[in-house]
Scaffold this motif. Structure first.
Motif, PDB file in Angstrom:
ATOM      1  N   LEU A  90       1.259   8.332  -5.901  1.00 54.40           N
ATOM      2  CA  LEU A  90       2.680   7.990  -5.883  1.00 54.40           C
ATOM      3  C   LEU A  90       2.980   6.932  -4.821  1.00 54.40           C
ATOM      4  N   ARG A  91       2.333   7.031  -3.689  1.00 54.18           N
ATOM      5  CA  ARG A  91       2.500   6.036  -2.624  1.00 54.18           C
ATOM      6  C   ARG A  91       2.057   4.653  -3.125  1.00 54.18           C
ATOM      7  N   GLU A  92       0.858   4.597  -3.707  1.00 54.13           N
ATOM      8  CA  GLU A  92       0.328   3.324  -4.186  1.00 54.13           C
ATOM      9  C   GLU A  92       1.193   2.763  -5.307  1.00 54.13           C
ATOM     10  N   SER A  93       1.680   3.644  -6.182  1.00 55.81           N
ATOM     11  CA  SER A  93       2.552   3.199  -7.266  1.00 55.81           C
ATOM     12  C   SER A  93       3.845   2.611  -6.719  1.00 55.81           C
ATOM     13  N   SER A  94       4.415   3.239  -5.697  1.00 52.10           N
ATOM     14  CA  SER A  94       5.654   2.736  -5.085  1.00 52.10           C
ATOM     15  C   SER A  94       5.454   1.333  -4.538  1.00 52.10           C
ATOM     16  N   ILE A  95       4.348   1.130  -3.852  1.00 48.29           N
ATOM     17  CA  ILE A  95       4.054  -0.181  -3.274  1.00 48.29           C
ATOM     18  C   ILE A  95       3.812  -1.212  -4.366  1.00 48.29           C
ATOM     19  N   ASN A  96       3.013  -0.836  -5.363  1.00 41.88           N
ATOM     20  CA  ASN A  96       2.676  -1.781  -6.435  1.00 41.88           C
ATOM     21  C   ASN A  96       3.910  -2.207  -7.230  1.00 41.88           C
ATOM     22  N   LEU A  97       4.771  -1.239  -7.580  1.00 41.48           N
ATOM     23  CA  LEU A  97       5.978  -1.583  -8.327  1.00 41.48           C
ATOM     24  C   LEU A  97       6.938  -2.402  -7.468  1.00 41.48           C
ATOM     25  N   GLY A  98       6.980  -2.089  -6.180  1.00 44.78           N
ATOM     26  CA  GLY A  98       7.812  -2.870  -5.270  1.00 44.78           C
ATOM     27  C   GLY A  98       7.384  -4.322  -5.208  1.00 44.78           C
ATOM     28  N   GLU A  99       6.092  -4.550  -5.350  1.00 47.29           N
ATOM     29  CA  GLU A  99       5.569  -5.918  -5.337  1.00 47.29           C
ATOM     30  C   GLU A  99       5.698  -6.589  -6.698  1.00 47.29           C
ATOM     31  N   ALA A 100       5.512  -5.822  -7.764  1.00 45.75           N
ATOM     32  CA  ALA A 100       5.433  -6.410  -9.111  1.00 45.75           C
ATOM     33  C   ALA A 100       6.795  -6.709  -9.722  1.00 45.75           C
ATOM     34  N   ILE A 101       7.815  -5.940  -9.358  1.00 48.41           N
ATOM     35  CA  ILE A 101       9.125  -6.084  -9.993  1.00 48.41           C
ATOM     36  C   ILE A 101      10.083  -6.787  -9.041  1.00 48.41           C
ATOM     37  N   LYS A 102      10.535  -7.937  -9.420  1.00 49.11           N
ATOM     38  CA  LYS A 102      11.433  -8.724  -8.584  1.00 49.11           C
ATOM     39  C   LYS A 102      12.735  -7.963  -8.351  1.00 49.11           C
ATOM     40  N   GLY A 103      13.120  -7.854  -7.099  1.00 45.89           N
ATOM     41  CA  GLY A 103      14.340  -7.147  -6.748  1.00 45.89           C
ATOM     42  C   GLY A 103      14.125  -5.710  -6.332  1.00 45.89           C
ATOM     43  N   ALA A 104      12.875  -5.251  -6.389  1.00 48.07           N
ATOM     44  CA  ALA A 104      12.568  -3.866  -6.018  1.00 48.07           C
ATOM     45  C   ALA A 104      11.835  -3.837  -4.682  1.00 48.07           C
ATOM     46  N   SER A 105      11.996  -2.759  -3.954  1.00 44.58           N
ATOM     47  CA  SER A 105      11.224  -2.536  -2.736  1.00 44.58           C
ATOM     48  C   SER A 105      10.485  -1.207  -2.858  1.00 44.58           C
TER      49      SER A 105
END
Length: 206
Positions: A90-105
Motif C-alpha cells: 500500500l505504501r509503494e502504491s501510494s507513492i507510485n500513483l502519486g507520481e503517475a497521476i498528475k495532480g495527485a500526491s
C-alpha cells in the motif's frame, strides 16, 4: 506535488533534513568567510547566503511532507489491519500513483486508501478501487478523501461492490456533465436514493 513525491520516495526524513540543512549551513558559512575579504567581495558573500535560504526552506518542507505521509500510512495501517507485507504494498502504491497521476500526491492517495479501509474494503478491494477514485477526484475537482468516502457510500447504497468502482465512476462523470452538476453532488444524491434504485432494480446506466 512532484517535489513532494520525490521527497517521500528518495529520502528518509531525518537524513534528508540533515543533509539539506548542512548544505545550506555550509553555503552560508562560505558566504560569511567571503564577506570578510573586503568590501569588494561583500556582494558575493551576501549572494551565497541568500542562495542557502531556499535549501534550508526546502529541507523543512520535505521534512513536513515526509511526516504527513508517514502519519497517513500509520492511520491506514491502524484502520485496515493490513499485515506488514500488505502495508509495504500500500505504501509503494501510494507513492507510485502519486507520481503517475498528475495532480495527485502520495499523502492524498494514502488518505484515500484509509477511507476505503473504513468502508470495510480488504486490501485487494482497495487496490482495485484506488486508481479510479484518485482519477475521479481530480476530474471532479474534489479532495481525494471526500471522493473515496462518497464513492464507497454510494456504491453501498446502490448495492454495488468495489469491483464496480471504475465503471460506476465513469457513469457518474458522464451523468454529471449531462445534468450540469458535480460528480460529488451526484454521488451524494445516490447515497440518499440508491436504496430506491436497488429496490426497483433500476440499471445504473439509466
Amino acid at each position: 506535488i512532484d517535489e513532494t513525491n520525490d521527497a517521500i520516495r528518495n529520502n528518509p526524513i531525518q537524513q534528508y533534513r540533515q543533509h539539506m540543512q548542512q548544505l545550506g549551513e555550509s553555503i552560508q558559512t562560505a558566504g560569511d568567510r567571503i564577506s570578510n575579504f573586503g568590501k569588494g567581495l561583500q556582494s558575493i558573500g551576501s549572494g551565497l547566503m541568500t542562495l542557502s535560504t531556499p535549501f534550508v526552506a526546502f529541507a523543512a518542507y520535505a521534512t513536513k511532507t515526509g511526516i504527513d505521509f508517514e502519519q497517513s500510512i500509520a492511520k491506514l495501517g491502524s484502520t485496515s489491519g493490513a499485515t506488514s507485507e500488505q502495508m509495504d504494498t500500500l505504501r509503494e502504491s501510494s507513492i507510485n500513483l502519486g507520481e503517475a497521476i498528475k495532480g495527485a500526491s502520495a499523502s492524498e492517495v494514502a488518505d484515500s486508501y484509509n477511507y476505503l479501509a473504513m468502508a470495510g474494503y480488504n486490501v485487494d478491494d482497495m487496490m482495485s478501487a484506488i486508481e479510479p477514485n484518485v482519477k475521479a477526484s481530480i476530474a471532479f475537482g474534489s479532495d481525494m478523501a471526500t471522493t473515496a468516502d462518497q464513492t464507497t457510500d454510494s456504491l453501498s447504497a446502490l448495492g454495488l461492490s468495489a469491483a464496480d468502482t471504475g465503471h460506476y465512476l465513469d457513469i457518474v462523470a458522464q451523468a454529471s456533465r449531462k445534468a450540469n452538476t458535480t460528480g460529488n453532488g451526484l454521488m451524494e444524491a445516490y447515497i440518499g436514493c440508491g436504496g430506491m434504485f436497488r429496490e426497483l432494480n433500476t440499471p445504473l446506466e439509466e
